[in-house]
Motif scaffolding. Structure first.
Motif, PDB file in Angstrom:
ATOM      1  N   THR B 190     -25.919  11.300  23.663  1.00  0.00           N
ATOM      2  CA  THR B 190     -26.700  11.399  22.873  1.00  0.00           C
ATOM      3  C   THR B 190     -26.137  12.163  21.649  1.00  0.00           C
ATOM      4  O   THR B 190     -24.700  12.220  21.563  1.00  0.00           O
ATOM      5  CB  THR B 190     -27.913  12.551  23.193  1.00  0.00           C
ATOM      6  N   GLU B 194     -24.024  14.746  24.471  1.00  0.00           N
ATOM      7  CA  GLU B 194     -24.263  14.766  26.056  1.00  0.00           C
ATOM      8  C   GLU B 194     -24.165  13.532  26.456  1.00  0.00           C
ATOM      9  O   GLU B 194     -24.648  12.614  25.995  1.00  0.00           O
ATOM     10  CB  GLU B 194     -25.545  15.652  26.127  1.00  0.00           C
ATOM     11  N   ILE B 195     -23.565  13.400  27.789  1.00  0.00           N
ATOM     12  CA  ILE B 195     -23.448  12.134  28.565  1.00  0.00           C
ATOM     13  C   ILE B 195     -24.804  12.265  29.386  1.00  0.00           C
ATOM     14  O   ILE B 195     -24.841  13.263  30.041  1.00  0.00           O
ATOM     15  CB  ILE B 195     -22.209  12.216  29.391  1.00  0.00           C
ATOM     16  N   VAL B 196     -25.453  11.322  29.215  1.00  0.00           N
ATOM     17  CA  VAL B 196     -26.559  10.828  30.148  1.00  0.00           C
ATOM     18  C   VAL B 196     -26.753   9.679  30.742  1.00  0.00           C
ATOM     19  O   VAL B 196     -26.309   8.429  30.048  1.00  0.00           O
ATOM     20  CB  VAL B 196     -28.019  11.058  29.193  1.00  0.00           C
ATOM     21  N   LEU B 221     -31.671   5.904  19.686  1.00  0.00           N
ATOM     22  CA  LEU B 221     -31.687   7.048  20.557  1.00  0.00           C
ATOM     23  C   LEU B 221     -30.284   7.693  21.522  1.00  0.00           C
ATOM     24  O   LEU B 221     -30.284   8.773  21.617  1.00  0.00           O
ATOM     25  CB  LEU B 221     -32.693   6.393  21.776  1.00  0.00           C
ATOM     26  N   PHE B 464     -35.040  12.392  21.425  1.00  0.00           N
ATOM     27  CA  PHE B 464     -33.821  12.286  21.541  1.00  0.00           C
ATOM     28  C   PHE B 464     -32.704  12.631  20.409  1.00  0.00           C
ATOM     29  O   PHE B 464     -31.580  12.812  20.666  1.00  0.00           O
ATOM     30  CB  PHE B 464     -33.545  10.617  21.677  1.00  0.00           C
TER      31      PHE B 464
END
Lengths: 354, 504
Positions: B190, B194-196, B221, B464
């Motif tokens: 993001t 942040e790793i999502v 996003l 997002f």
């Protein structure tokens, strides 16, 4: 119908202003699912009927309250079907509930899930705005694909008013075969078959027996069933068997103990958790009837690369769905707020705070 | 709890990024990237000034070429901290200007994240980095009898990260689905760094299903850093039927009859006479030149299955008034049938100095109507249009031929194109089936969606990316722009980059 939609918009707007929760519900066939519902009942069944159906377009558009059985009968009369084989669980289940729950039946692994067949939706968001996303065509990349996100959102993002679903022709031929096989062998075999161009449309393993359904062109089904061997089940018994799995009327599901749904990679090893188990979707869905502690079930499922849902029975006020990593949960909360800022639509049905 | 207002900072208006300080940005980036991954000198930037839509160009402030996810995270954190726009880019083959740089922004090229991390034949999945080419996945899976099904015609060059961003289609998606139907998991970062992970290795994931939201989100996003795709067993055999018609409406009806008969062909494509003539001169596929329309209908599966389906298709085509029917006798002939269809784009480039490619989708039953309307528009605008269609799914690619050097020609082509897009919406379809909105079709978004719907899209974006830093100005129009739509006409364009690359 416009009057009804307008009235619902007004009702949601008022509820939002007052901070009063609404419990959106269709036929109630999935009342057991998710966390407990709270709020004033908003019954969708008044909003019923098929709006548009042309078999040559492979699309049907139906209002949320349309009985699933009515929709499926309409499609069947033209030789078509909802390919994801949605469970009914009880009489009266509706199209809106089917999409909101996002649950698919035995054919899931072969053709895709509910979201894969959603093409568009009209919904009323938590501000009372009527919004239309997607449409009635197969390919559509204009705007974010919000209508597919509604599948499995349990009514927490908006009141689904109408959905457009892709439909498929019913297979010309179908054969169900049975093989005696232990779990490890069945899991291995299902993955081996999965890598071959075979018309496998459903699978189930339970108690040392692997049941396999082949669907498609007569020539393909005949050739595959000759090659695979096994014991052929008479068509009527086979239909009953797959319907029993789909709707959980099979005796496996007739228990009061907690029923877990483990969604794991299809190639995951045996779950090896205490309790009775039934494997579907080529290994990717495993039903576990077990009194094992939730922590143990979730930890083992996670170790297999999947997630566990307390599907039926058991303690339902806590976490029913698998806990999410913090960053992902934050995005989910933001998305919920984007559509339902007052948090009034089926609050908490999925997760606390959603 | 009362009715919550918008989240702080939410806006549906254009944001001002003119305060971005290039020197400060480069200094911060140079602390996390090697010099070879950071371009900021004027002479290094022009290769990135456009994507496949080459008439709209913008030189970015900086181009970064990370080699690891750790670097992607670091870049995004710096851009978030300094409030710098970020435009992610794959191979740059996109046709709607989705990767056109931002004047005050960073182009984040994922071209160096190009490793195939894993081909798991038993589980039928591949884990790849976003810069891996679409075709490279199928090539790597081929030894196991598997392939990656979505096949946009630019597949020799386009990357899987770009496919995710656009939810790309191809000529086989009626049967095998779009990109979204062939993904298991997308890992992304993001703007907050942040790793999502969206989706999972299972067939579903807990919570809201964000995979379809990320797929086709045009880099708005999150930035994709890893993609897990589903691999499909290769059919034993594929054969293609070529049918000629003396009337486009009859060809359109034949398409509807095939589908209504319960047949889902692996591919079902249509070309009108002008397109047929153009490609025949280019690739010599052996197409009948006297036909008003030709259909290509492909069957795949076991030899028995294919024989059965081809028999049924042939009967339906005869019944629909086909004047000539050929069935591919071998693989070479099948590929020759397809060669012309896949070369439609470069063929148009050979017969016209410029062309403007449309991408609307309409309900199949309206195909004949649309074709007749386009014929009338050719007269109205005194401009030629050649038509290639993914007929099976109603996705149209009319190519309007014009000469940008002729005064007024470009304006006329734009008006012609706008009329086709608006007719697509009016016929119950959409302005874009697979090329994306990008910057190219951003005005037409205003005709397809209502104001509350556009606002809802902005809210999704903000969920997002609250500061609106990822690919600002693309895909979702500002409300001001929609208000101006009609007065203002954006420059419609035709791709010129990669002119030899097969398209669609």
């Amino acid at each position: 119908m416009n009057d009804l939609i307008h009235a619902w918009s007004e009702r949601i707007r008022a509820a939002s202003a007052d901070g009063r929760s609404l419990h959106i519900r269709g036929g109630g066939s999935k009342d057991f699912y998710g966390r407990p519902a709270v709020g004033d009942l908003l019954d969708t069944r008044m909003c019923s009927g098929i709006v548009n159906y042309e078999p040559s377009e492979l699309v049907v558009t139906a209002r949320a309250g349309t009985p699933l059985a009515e929709l499926e009968a309409t499609l069947a009369a033209r030789g078509q079907m909802l390919a994801f084989e949605p469970p009914h669980f009880a009489l009266g289940s509706t199209v809106g509930g089917c999409v909101a729950a996002g649950l698919a039946g035995p054919r899931r692994a072969a053709v895709g899930g509910v979201r894969d067949f959603v093409l568009g939706a009209r919904m009323i968001d938590g501000r009372g705005e009527l919004l239309h996303f997607g449409g009635e065509v197969m390919k559509n990349v204009a705007g974010y694909d919000v209508s597919r996100v509604l599948a499995g959102s349990l009514g927490t993002l908006g009141l689904i008013v109408e959905v457009s679903l892709k439909v498929l022709p019913r297979p010309v031929a179908e054969v169900t075969l049975r093989f005696a096989m232990d779990e490890a062998a069945a899991l291995h075999q299902l993955n081996v078959w999965g890598g071959q161009p075979l018309p496998v449309s459903a699978s189930a393993w339970h108690g040392g027996v692997l049941t396999l359904r082949l669907s498609g062109a007569a020539a393909a089904v005949d050739a595959a069933s000759a090659r695979l061997g096994g014991e052929q089940i008479p068509p009527e018994a086979a239909d009953n068997f797959w319907r029993g799995l789909r709707d959980h009327t099979d005796s496996f599901f007739q228990v009061d103990a907690p029923m877990w749904r483990l969604s794991v990679p299809g190639d995951a090893l045996a779950a090896s958790l205490p309790g009775e188990q039934l494997v579907e979707w080529g290994g990717a869905q495993r039903w576990l009837c077990s009194v094992a502690p939730a922590k143990e079930v979730r930890a083992r499922t996670e170790a297999l690369g999947g997630h566990a849902t307390l599907f039926r029975h058991g303690e339902r006020s806590g976490a029913v769905f698998h806990p999410l990593p913090a960053a992902l949960m934050a995005l989910q909360r933001n998305l919920k707020r984007a559509f339902d800022p007052a948090g009034i639509l089926n609050p908490g049905r999925m997760y606390e705070g959603l | 709890m009362g009715n919550t207002p918008e989240t702080p900072g939410f806006t549906t208006a254009e944001r001002d990024f003119s305060q971005v300080d290039k020197r400060r940005l480069v200094a911060a980036l140079s602390r996390v990237l090697p010099a070879t991954s950071l371009l900021h000198e004027a002479e290094d930037l022009p290769p990135y000034e456009c994507d496949g839509m080459s008439t709209l160009r913008q030189v970015p402030l900086v181009v970064v070429l990370p080699e690891t996810e750790v670097q992607v995270v670091a870049i995004l954190k710096i851009c978030a901290a300094q409030k710098v726009p970020v435009v992610a880019r794959g191979a740059g083959t996109g046709l709607s200007g989705g990767a056109m740089p931002h004047r005050f922004g960073v182009v984040l090229s994922l071209a160096r994240l190009k490793k195939i991390l894993k081909i798991d034949a038993h589980a039928r999945r591949a884990v790849v980095q976003p810069g891996v080419r679409n075709l490279a996945i199928s090539e790597a899976a081929a030894p196991y009898g598997l392939y990656y099904a979505p096949d946009p015609s630019s597949q020799i060059a386009c990357t899987i990260g770009g496919n995710v961003a656009e939810n790309s289609g191809g000529v086989h998606c009626l049967k095998y689905g779009l990109t979204i139907h062939n993904l298991l998991k997308v890992r992304g970062v993001t703007i907050a760094g942040e790793i999502v992970e969206f989706g999972s290795l299972a067939l579903d994931a807990p919570g809201y299903d964000l995979l379809p939201l990320i797929t086709g989100s045009e880099g708005m996003l999150a930035v994709v850093t890893e993609v897990t795709v589903r691999l499909t067993p290769k059919p034993q055999l594929a054969r293609c039927v070529l049918a000629a018609f003396d009337d486009v409406v009859k060809a359109g009806d034949a398409v509807a009859r095939i589908i209504a008969a319960g047949i889902i062909p692996a591919g079902l494509e249509m070309m009108d006479q002008a397109a047929t003539v153009a490609v025949e001169a280019f690739v010599h596929a052996g197409y009948p030149l006297d036909a008003q329309a030709i259909l290509l209908c492909e069957s795949d599966g076991t030899p028995e299955e294919v024989a059965e389906e081809i028999g049924r298709v042939r009967a339906l085509l005869e019944d629909s008034g086909a004047i000539e029917i050929r069935v591919s006798g071998d693989e070479a002939e099948r590929l020759r049938f397809w060669a012309g269809r896949k070369a439609a784009f470069p063929a148009a480039g050979r017969i016209s100095p410029d062309y403007y490619c449309m991408d609307g989708t309409i309900p199949r039953k309206r195909l004949g109507e649309m074709l007749q309307a386009i014929q009338a528009m050719e007269k109205k605008y005194a401009m030629r249009c050649i038509n290639v269609f993914h007929a099976g799914d109603g996705n149209l690619h009319p190519l309007i031929l014009f000469d940008a050097n002729k005064p007024g020609d470009q304006d006329t082509a734009e008006a012609f194109g706008a009329e086709i897009l608006e007719l697509s919406v009016a016929l119950g379809g959409t302005i874009t089936g697979e090329h994306g909105v990008g910057i190219e079709k951003i005005n037409q978004m205003c005709s397809q969606f209502s104001t509350p719907e556009i606002v809802a899209f902005h809210r999704v974006k903000a969920a997002f990316d609250p500061e609106g830093l990822l690919n600002p100005g693309k895909a979702i129009p500002t409300l001001n722009r929609c208000a101006e739509y009609g007065r203002e006409r954006m420059g419609h364009t035709q791709p010129q980059a990669h002119p030899d690359l097969p398209r669609f």
